[in-house]
Design a protein around this motif. Structure first.
Motif, PDB file in Angstrom:
ATOM      1  N   LEU A  57      46.179  38.046  34.423  1.00 27.93           N
ATOM      2  CA  LEU A  57      46.139  39.454  34.807  1.00 27.93           C
ATOM      3  C   LEU A  57      46.222  39.587  36.318  1.00 27.93           C
ATOM      4  O   LEU A  57      45.677  38.760  37.065  1.00 27.93           O
ATOM      5  N   SER A  58      46.886  40.613  36.782  1.00 24.62           N
ATOM      6  CA  SER A  58      46.963  40.862  38.219  1.00 24.62           C
ATOM      7  C   SER A  58      45.638  41.409  38.723  1.00 24.62           C
ATOM      8  O   SER A  58      44.800  41.871  37.939  1.00 24.62           O
ATOM      9  N   ASP A  59      45.435  41.357  40.036  1.00 24.12           N
ATOM     10  CA  ASP A  59      44.204  41.894  40.624  1.00 24.12           C
ATOM     11  C   ASP A  59      44.047  43.378  40.298  1.00 24.12           C
ATOM     12  O   ASP A  59      42.944  43.857  40.030  1.00 24.12           O
ATOM     13  N   THR A  60      45.166  44.087  40.315  1.00 26.58           N
ATOM     14  CA  THR A  60      45.135  45.519  40.013  1.00 26.58           C
ATOM     15  C   THR A  60      44.687  45.756  38.574  1.00 26.58           C
ATOM     16  O   THR A  60      43.861  46.630  38.298  1.00 26.58           O
ATOM     17  N   GLU A  61      45.243  44.952  37.651  1.00 21.89           N
ATOM     18  CA  GLU A  61      44.863  45.078  36.240  1.00 21.89           C
ATOM     19  C   GLU A  61      43.397  44.747  36.038  1.00 21.89           C
ATOM     20  O   GLU A  61      42.694  45.408  35.272  1.00 21.89           O
ATOM     21  N   MET A  62      42.912  43.719  36.749  1.00 19.74           N
ATOM     22  CA  MET A  62      41.518  43.313  36.614  1.00 19.74           C
ATOM     23  C   MET A  62      40.580  44.410  37.089  1.00 19.74           C
ATOM     24  O   MET A  62      39.586  44.726  36.426  1.00 19.74           O
ATOM     25  N   GLN A  63      40.891  44.980  38.236  1.00 15.37           N
ATOM     26  CA  GLN A  63      40.037  46.026  38.777  1.00 15.37           C
ATOM     27  C   GLN A  63      40.054  47.264  37.884  1.00 15.37           C
ATOM     28  O   GLN A  63      39.023  47.903  37.671  1.00 15.37           O
ATOM     29  N   LYS A  64      41.226  47.562  37.329  1.00 21.67           N
ATOM     30  CA  LYS A  64      41.343  48.704  36.436  1.00 21.67           C
ATOM     31  C   LYS A  64      40.502  48.497  35.184  1.00 21.67           C
ATOM     32  O   LYS A  64      39.773  49.396  34.743  1.00 21.67           O
ATOM     33  N   LEU A  65      40.574  47.273  34.611  1.00 23.31           N
ATOM     34  CA  LEU A  65      39.803  46.966  33.416  1.00 23.31           C
ATOM     35  C   LEU A  65      38.304  47.042  33.683  1.00 23.31           C
ATOM     36  O   LEU A  65      37.546  47.604  32.902  1.00 23.31           O
ATOM     37  N   SER A  66      37.880  46.448  34.801  1.00 19.50           N
ATOM     38  CA  SER A  66      36.452  46.393  35.106  1.00 19.50           C
ATOM     39  C   SER A  66      35.859  47.791  35.300  1.00 19.50           C
ATOM     40  O   SER A  66      34.708  48.042  34.951  1.00 19.50           O
ATOM     41  N   LYS A  67      36.650  48.715  35.833  1.00 13.16           N
ATOM     42  CA  LYS A  67      36.171  50.069  36.041  1.00 13.16           C
ATOM     43  C   LYS A  67      36.212  50.895  34.758  1.00 13.16           C
ATOM     44  O   LYS A  67      35.465  51.851  34.603  1.00 13.16           O
ATOM     45  N   GLN A  68      37.111  50.501  33.851  1.00 17.70           N
ATOM     46  CA  GLN A  68      37.235  51.247  32.603  1.00 17.70           C
ATOM     47  C   GLN A  68      36.113  50.939  31.629  1.00 17.70           C
ATOM     48  O   GLN A  68      35.783  51.763  30.782  1.00 17.70           O
ATOM     49  N   ILE A  69      35.533  49.754  31.731  1.00 15.78           N
ATOM     50  CA  ILE A  69      34.507  49.354  30.771  1.00 15.78           C
ATOM     51  C   ILE A  69      33.161  49.921  31.194  1.00 15.78           C
ATOM     52  O   ILE A  69      32.502  49.412  32.103  1.00 15.78           O
TER      53      ILE A  69
END
Length: 319
Positions: A57-69
């Motif tokens: 996963l890209s850094d952007t995807e990771m940050q997006k996921l972490s904020k969504q949970i």
């Protein structure tokens, strides 16, 4: 007579073929009720993502996921367990994005949502309905007892790559006869879709009766499983990447003691997952000790090189 009998047999045969065709067509038509439990339930174990999966996963995807949970914690309390209530309030619940303490009766000691209900199953139903109606944008729901200690960051890691629009319902998988269910004392996790379906089936008294006697006096976790089955949501086991369960229905002290007896040469491996989400049967003092060990004790200079971090909610006095 022979001719009449022959016509009758032909009619029976044609009718049978017609019914068979209808049955076959029904199996291909979306939305029919001919689906079996096996069709709905391709049982699998819900595992935490591996480091390899996260690296893809890209850094952007990771940050997006972490904020969504974001996790809404539904904590079932009673005034008679006031010290456990206080411990949960002062420790792990501060890491929930939102926590609701649902009580059986009004308490002057702490703020809580008074459901004014003595029956355990009815109270749990009301709590879940309230959580669903008041969760805002949150899409994961965690149900715990007052004797539970939960590590919310590990729960978020377990759910990191999961989709809350899918009907997830997981924890420590148990079996009673043919019924598979998630043990209440290990903590119960529901996705938004699972809870949405559950709240809907609450309205059907035939499929999901409100009163205990209607379901033969089963415990809350078994009643929950029976109601969820009608919606196509089945119990799943939460595990780490090595297949070890992360929801524990016992306390860490009991688990270590048992492992010392059963696995004296490899106590920690025989005890618990490094990514454990819950421990149960904890005393208030044990919860405080767990809080110290999990969040406050830090070996200087040691870094686990985690690829992302889950921060506690804004305003929390726990880091």
């Amino acid at each position: 007579m022979f001719s009449e009998g022959s016509s009758f047999l032909k009619g029976m045969l044609m009718g049978g073929i017609f019914c068979l065709v209808l049955s076959l067509l029904a199996s291909f038509i979306p939305g029919t009720d001919f689906m079996t439990e096996e069709d709905h339930h391709h049982h699998h174990h819900v595992k935490a993502p591996s480091k390899e999966e996260l690296r893809s996963l890209s850094d952007t995807e990771m940050q997006k996921l972490s904020k969504q949970i974001e996790v809404y914690c539904v904590i079932m309390v009673q005034p008679k367990l006031l010290t456990h209530w206080a411990a949960a309030l002062d420790t792990w619940s501060k890491h929930c994005d939102k926590s609701g303490f649902y009580t059986s009766e009004n308490s002057k000691a702490f703020d809580a949502i008074d459901l004014n209900e003595k029956d355990n199953w009815t109270r749990l139903r009301k709590a879940l309905k309230h959580a669903f109606d008041n969760a805002g944008d949150m899409r994961w729901f965690f149900v715990a007892q007052p004797t539970t200690f939960a590590i919310i960051e590990n729960l978020k890691y377990l759910l990191l790559t999961k989709d809350p629009s899918e009907p997830f319902y997981l924890g420590k998988l148990m079996k009673s006869g043919e019924l598979e269910y998630v043990a209440y004392d290990g903590g119960i996790v529901l996705s938004y879709e699972a809870l949405k379906r559950l709240v809907h089936v609450f309205e059907d008294k035939d499929k999901c009766p409100e009163h205990v006697g209607a379901l033969w006096g089963l415990n809350e976790d078994k009643q929950l499983a029976m109601c969820l089955k009608y919606t196509g949501v089945f119990a799943e086991n939460g595990e780490d990447i090595h297949g070890k369960g992360v929801f524990n229905s016992q306390g860490i002290y009991t688990l270590i003691k048992d492992s010392m007896n059963n696995n004296p040469t490899n106590v920690l491996e025989g005890c618990c997952s490094d990514m454990a989400v819950t421990f149960n049967g904890m005393s208030p003092n044990q919860m405080q000790v767990m809080m110290f060990g999990v969040y406050r004790l830090r070996p200087f200079g040691h870094d686990f090189h985690d690829v992302l971090a889950f921060s506690p909610p804004e305003g929390s006095d726990n880091d």
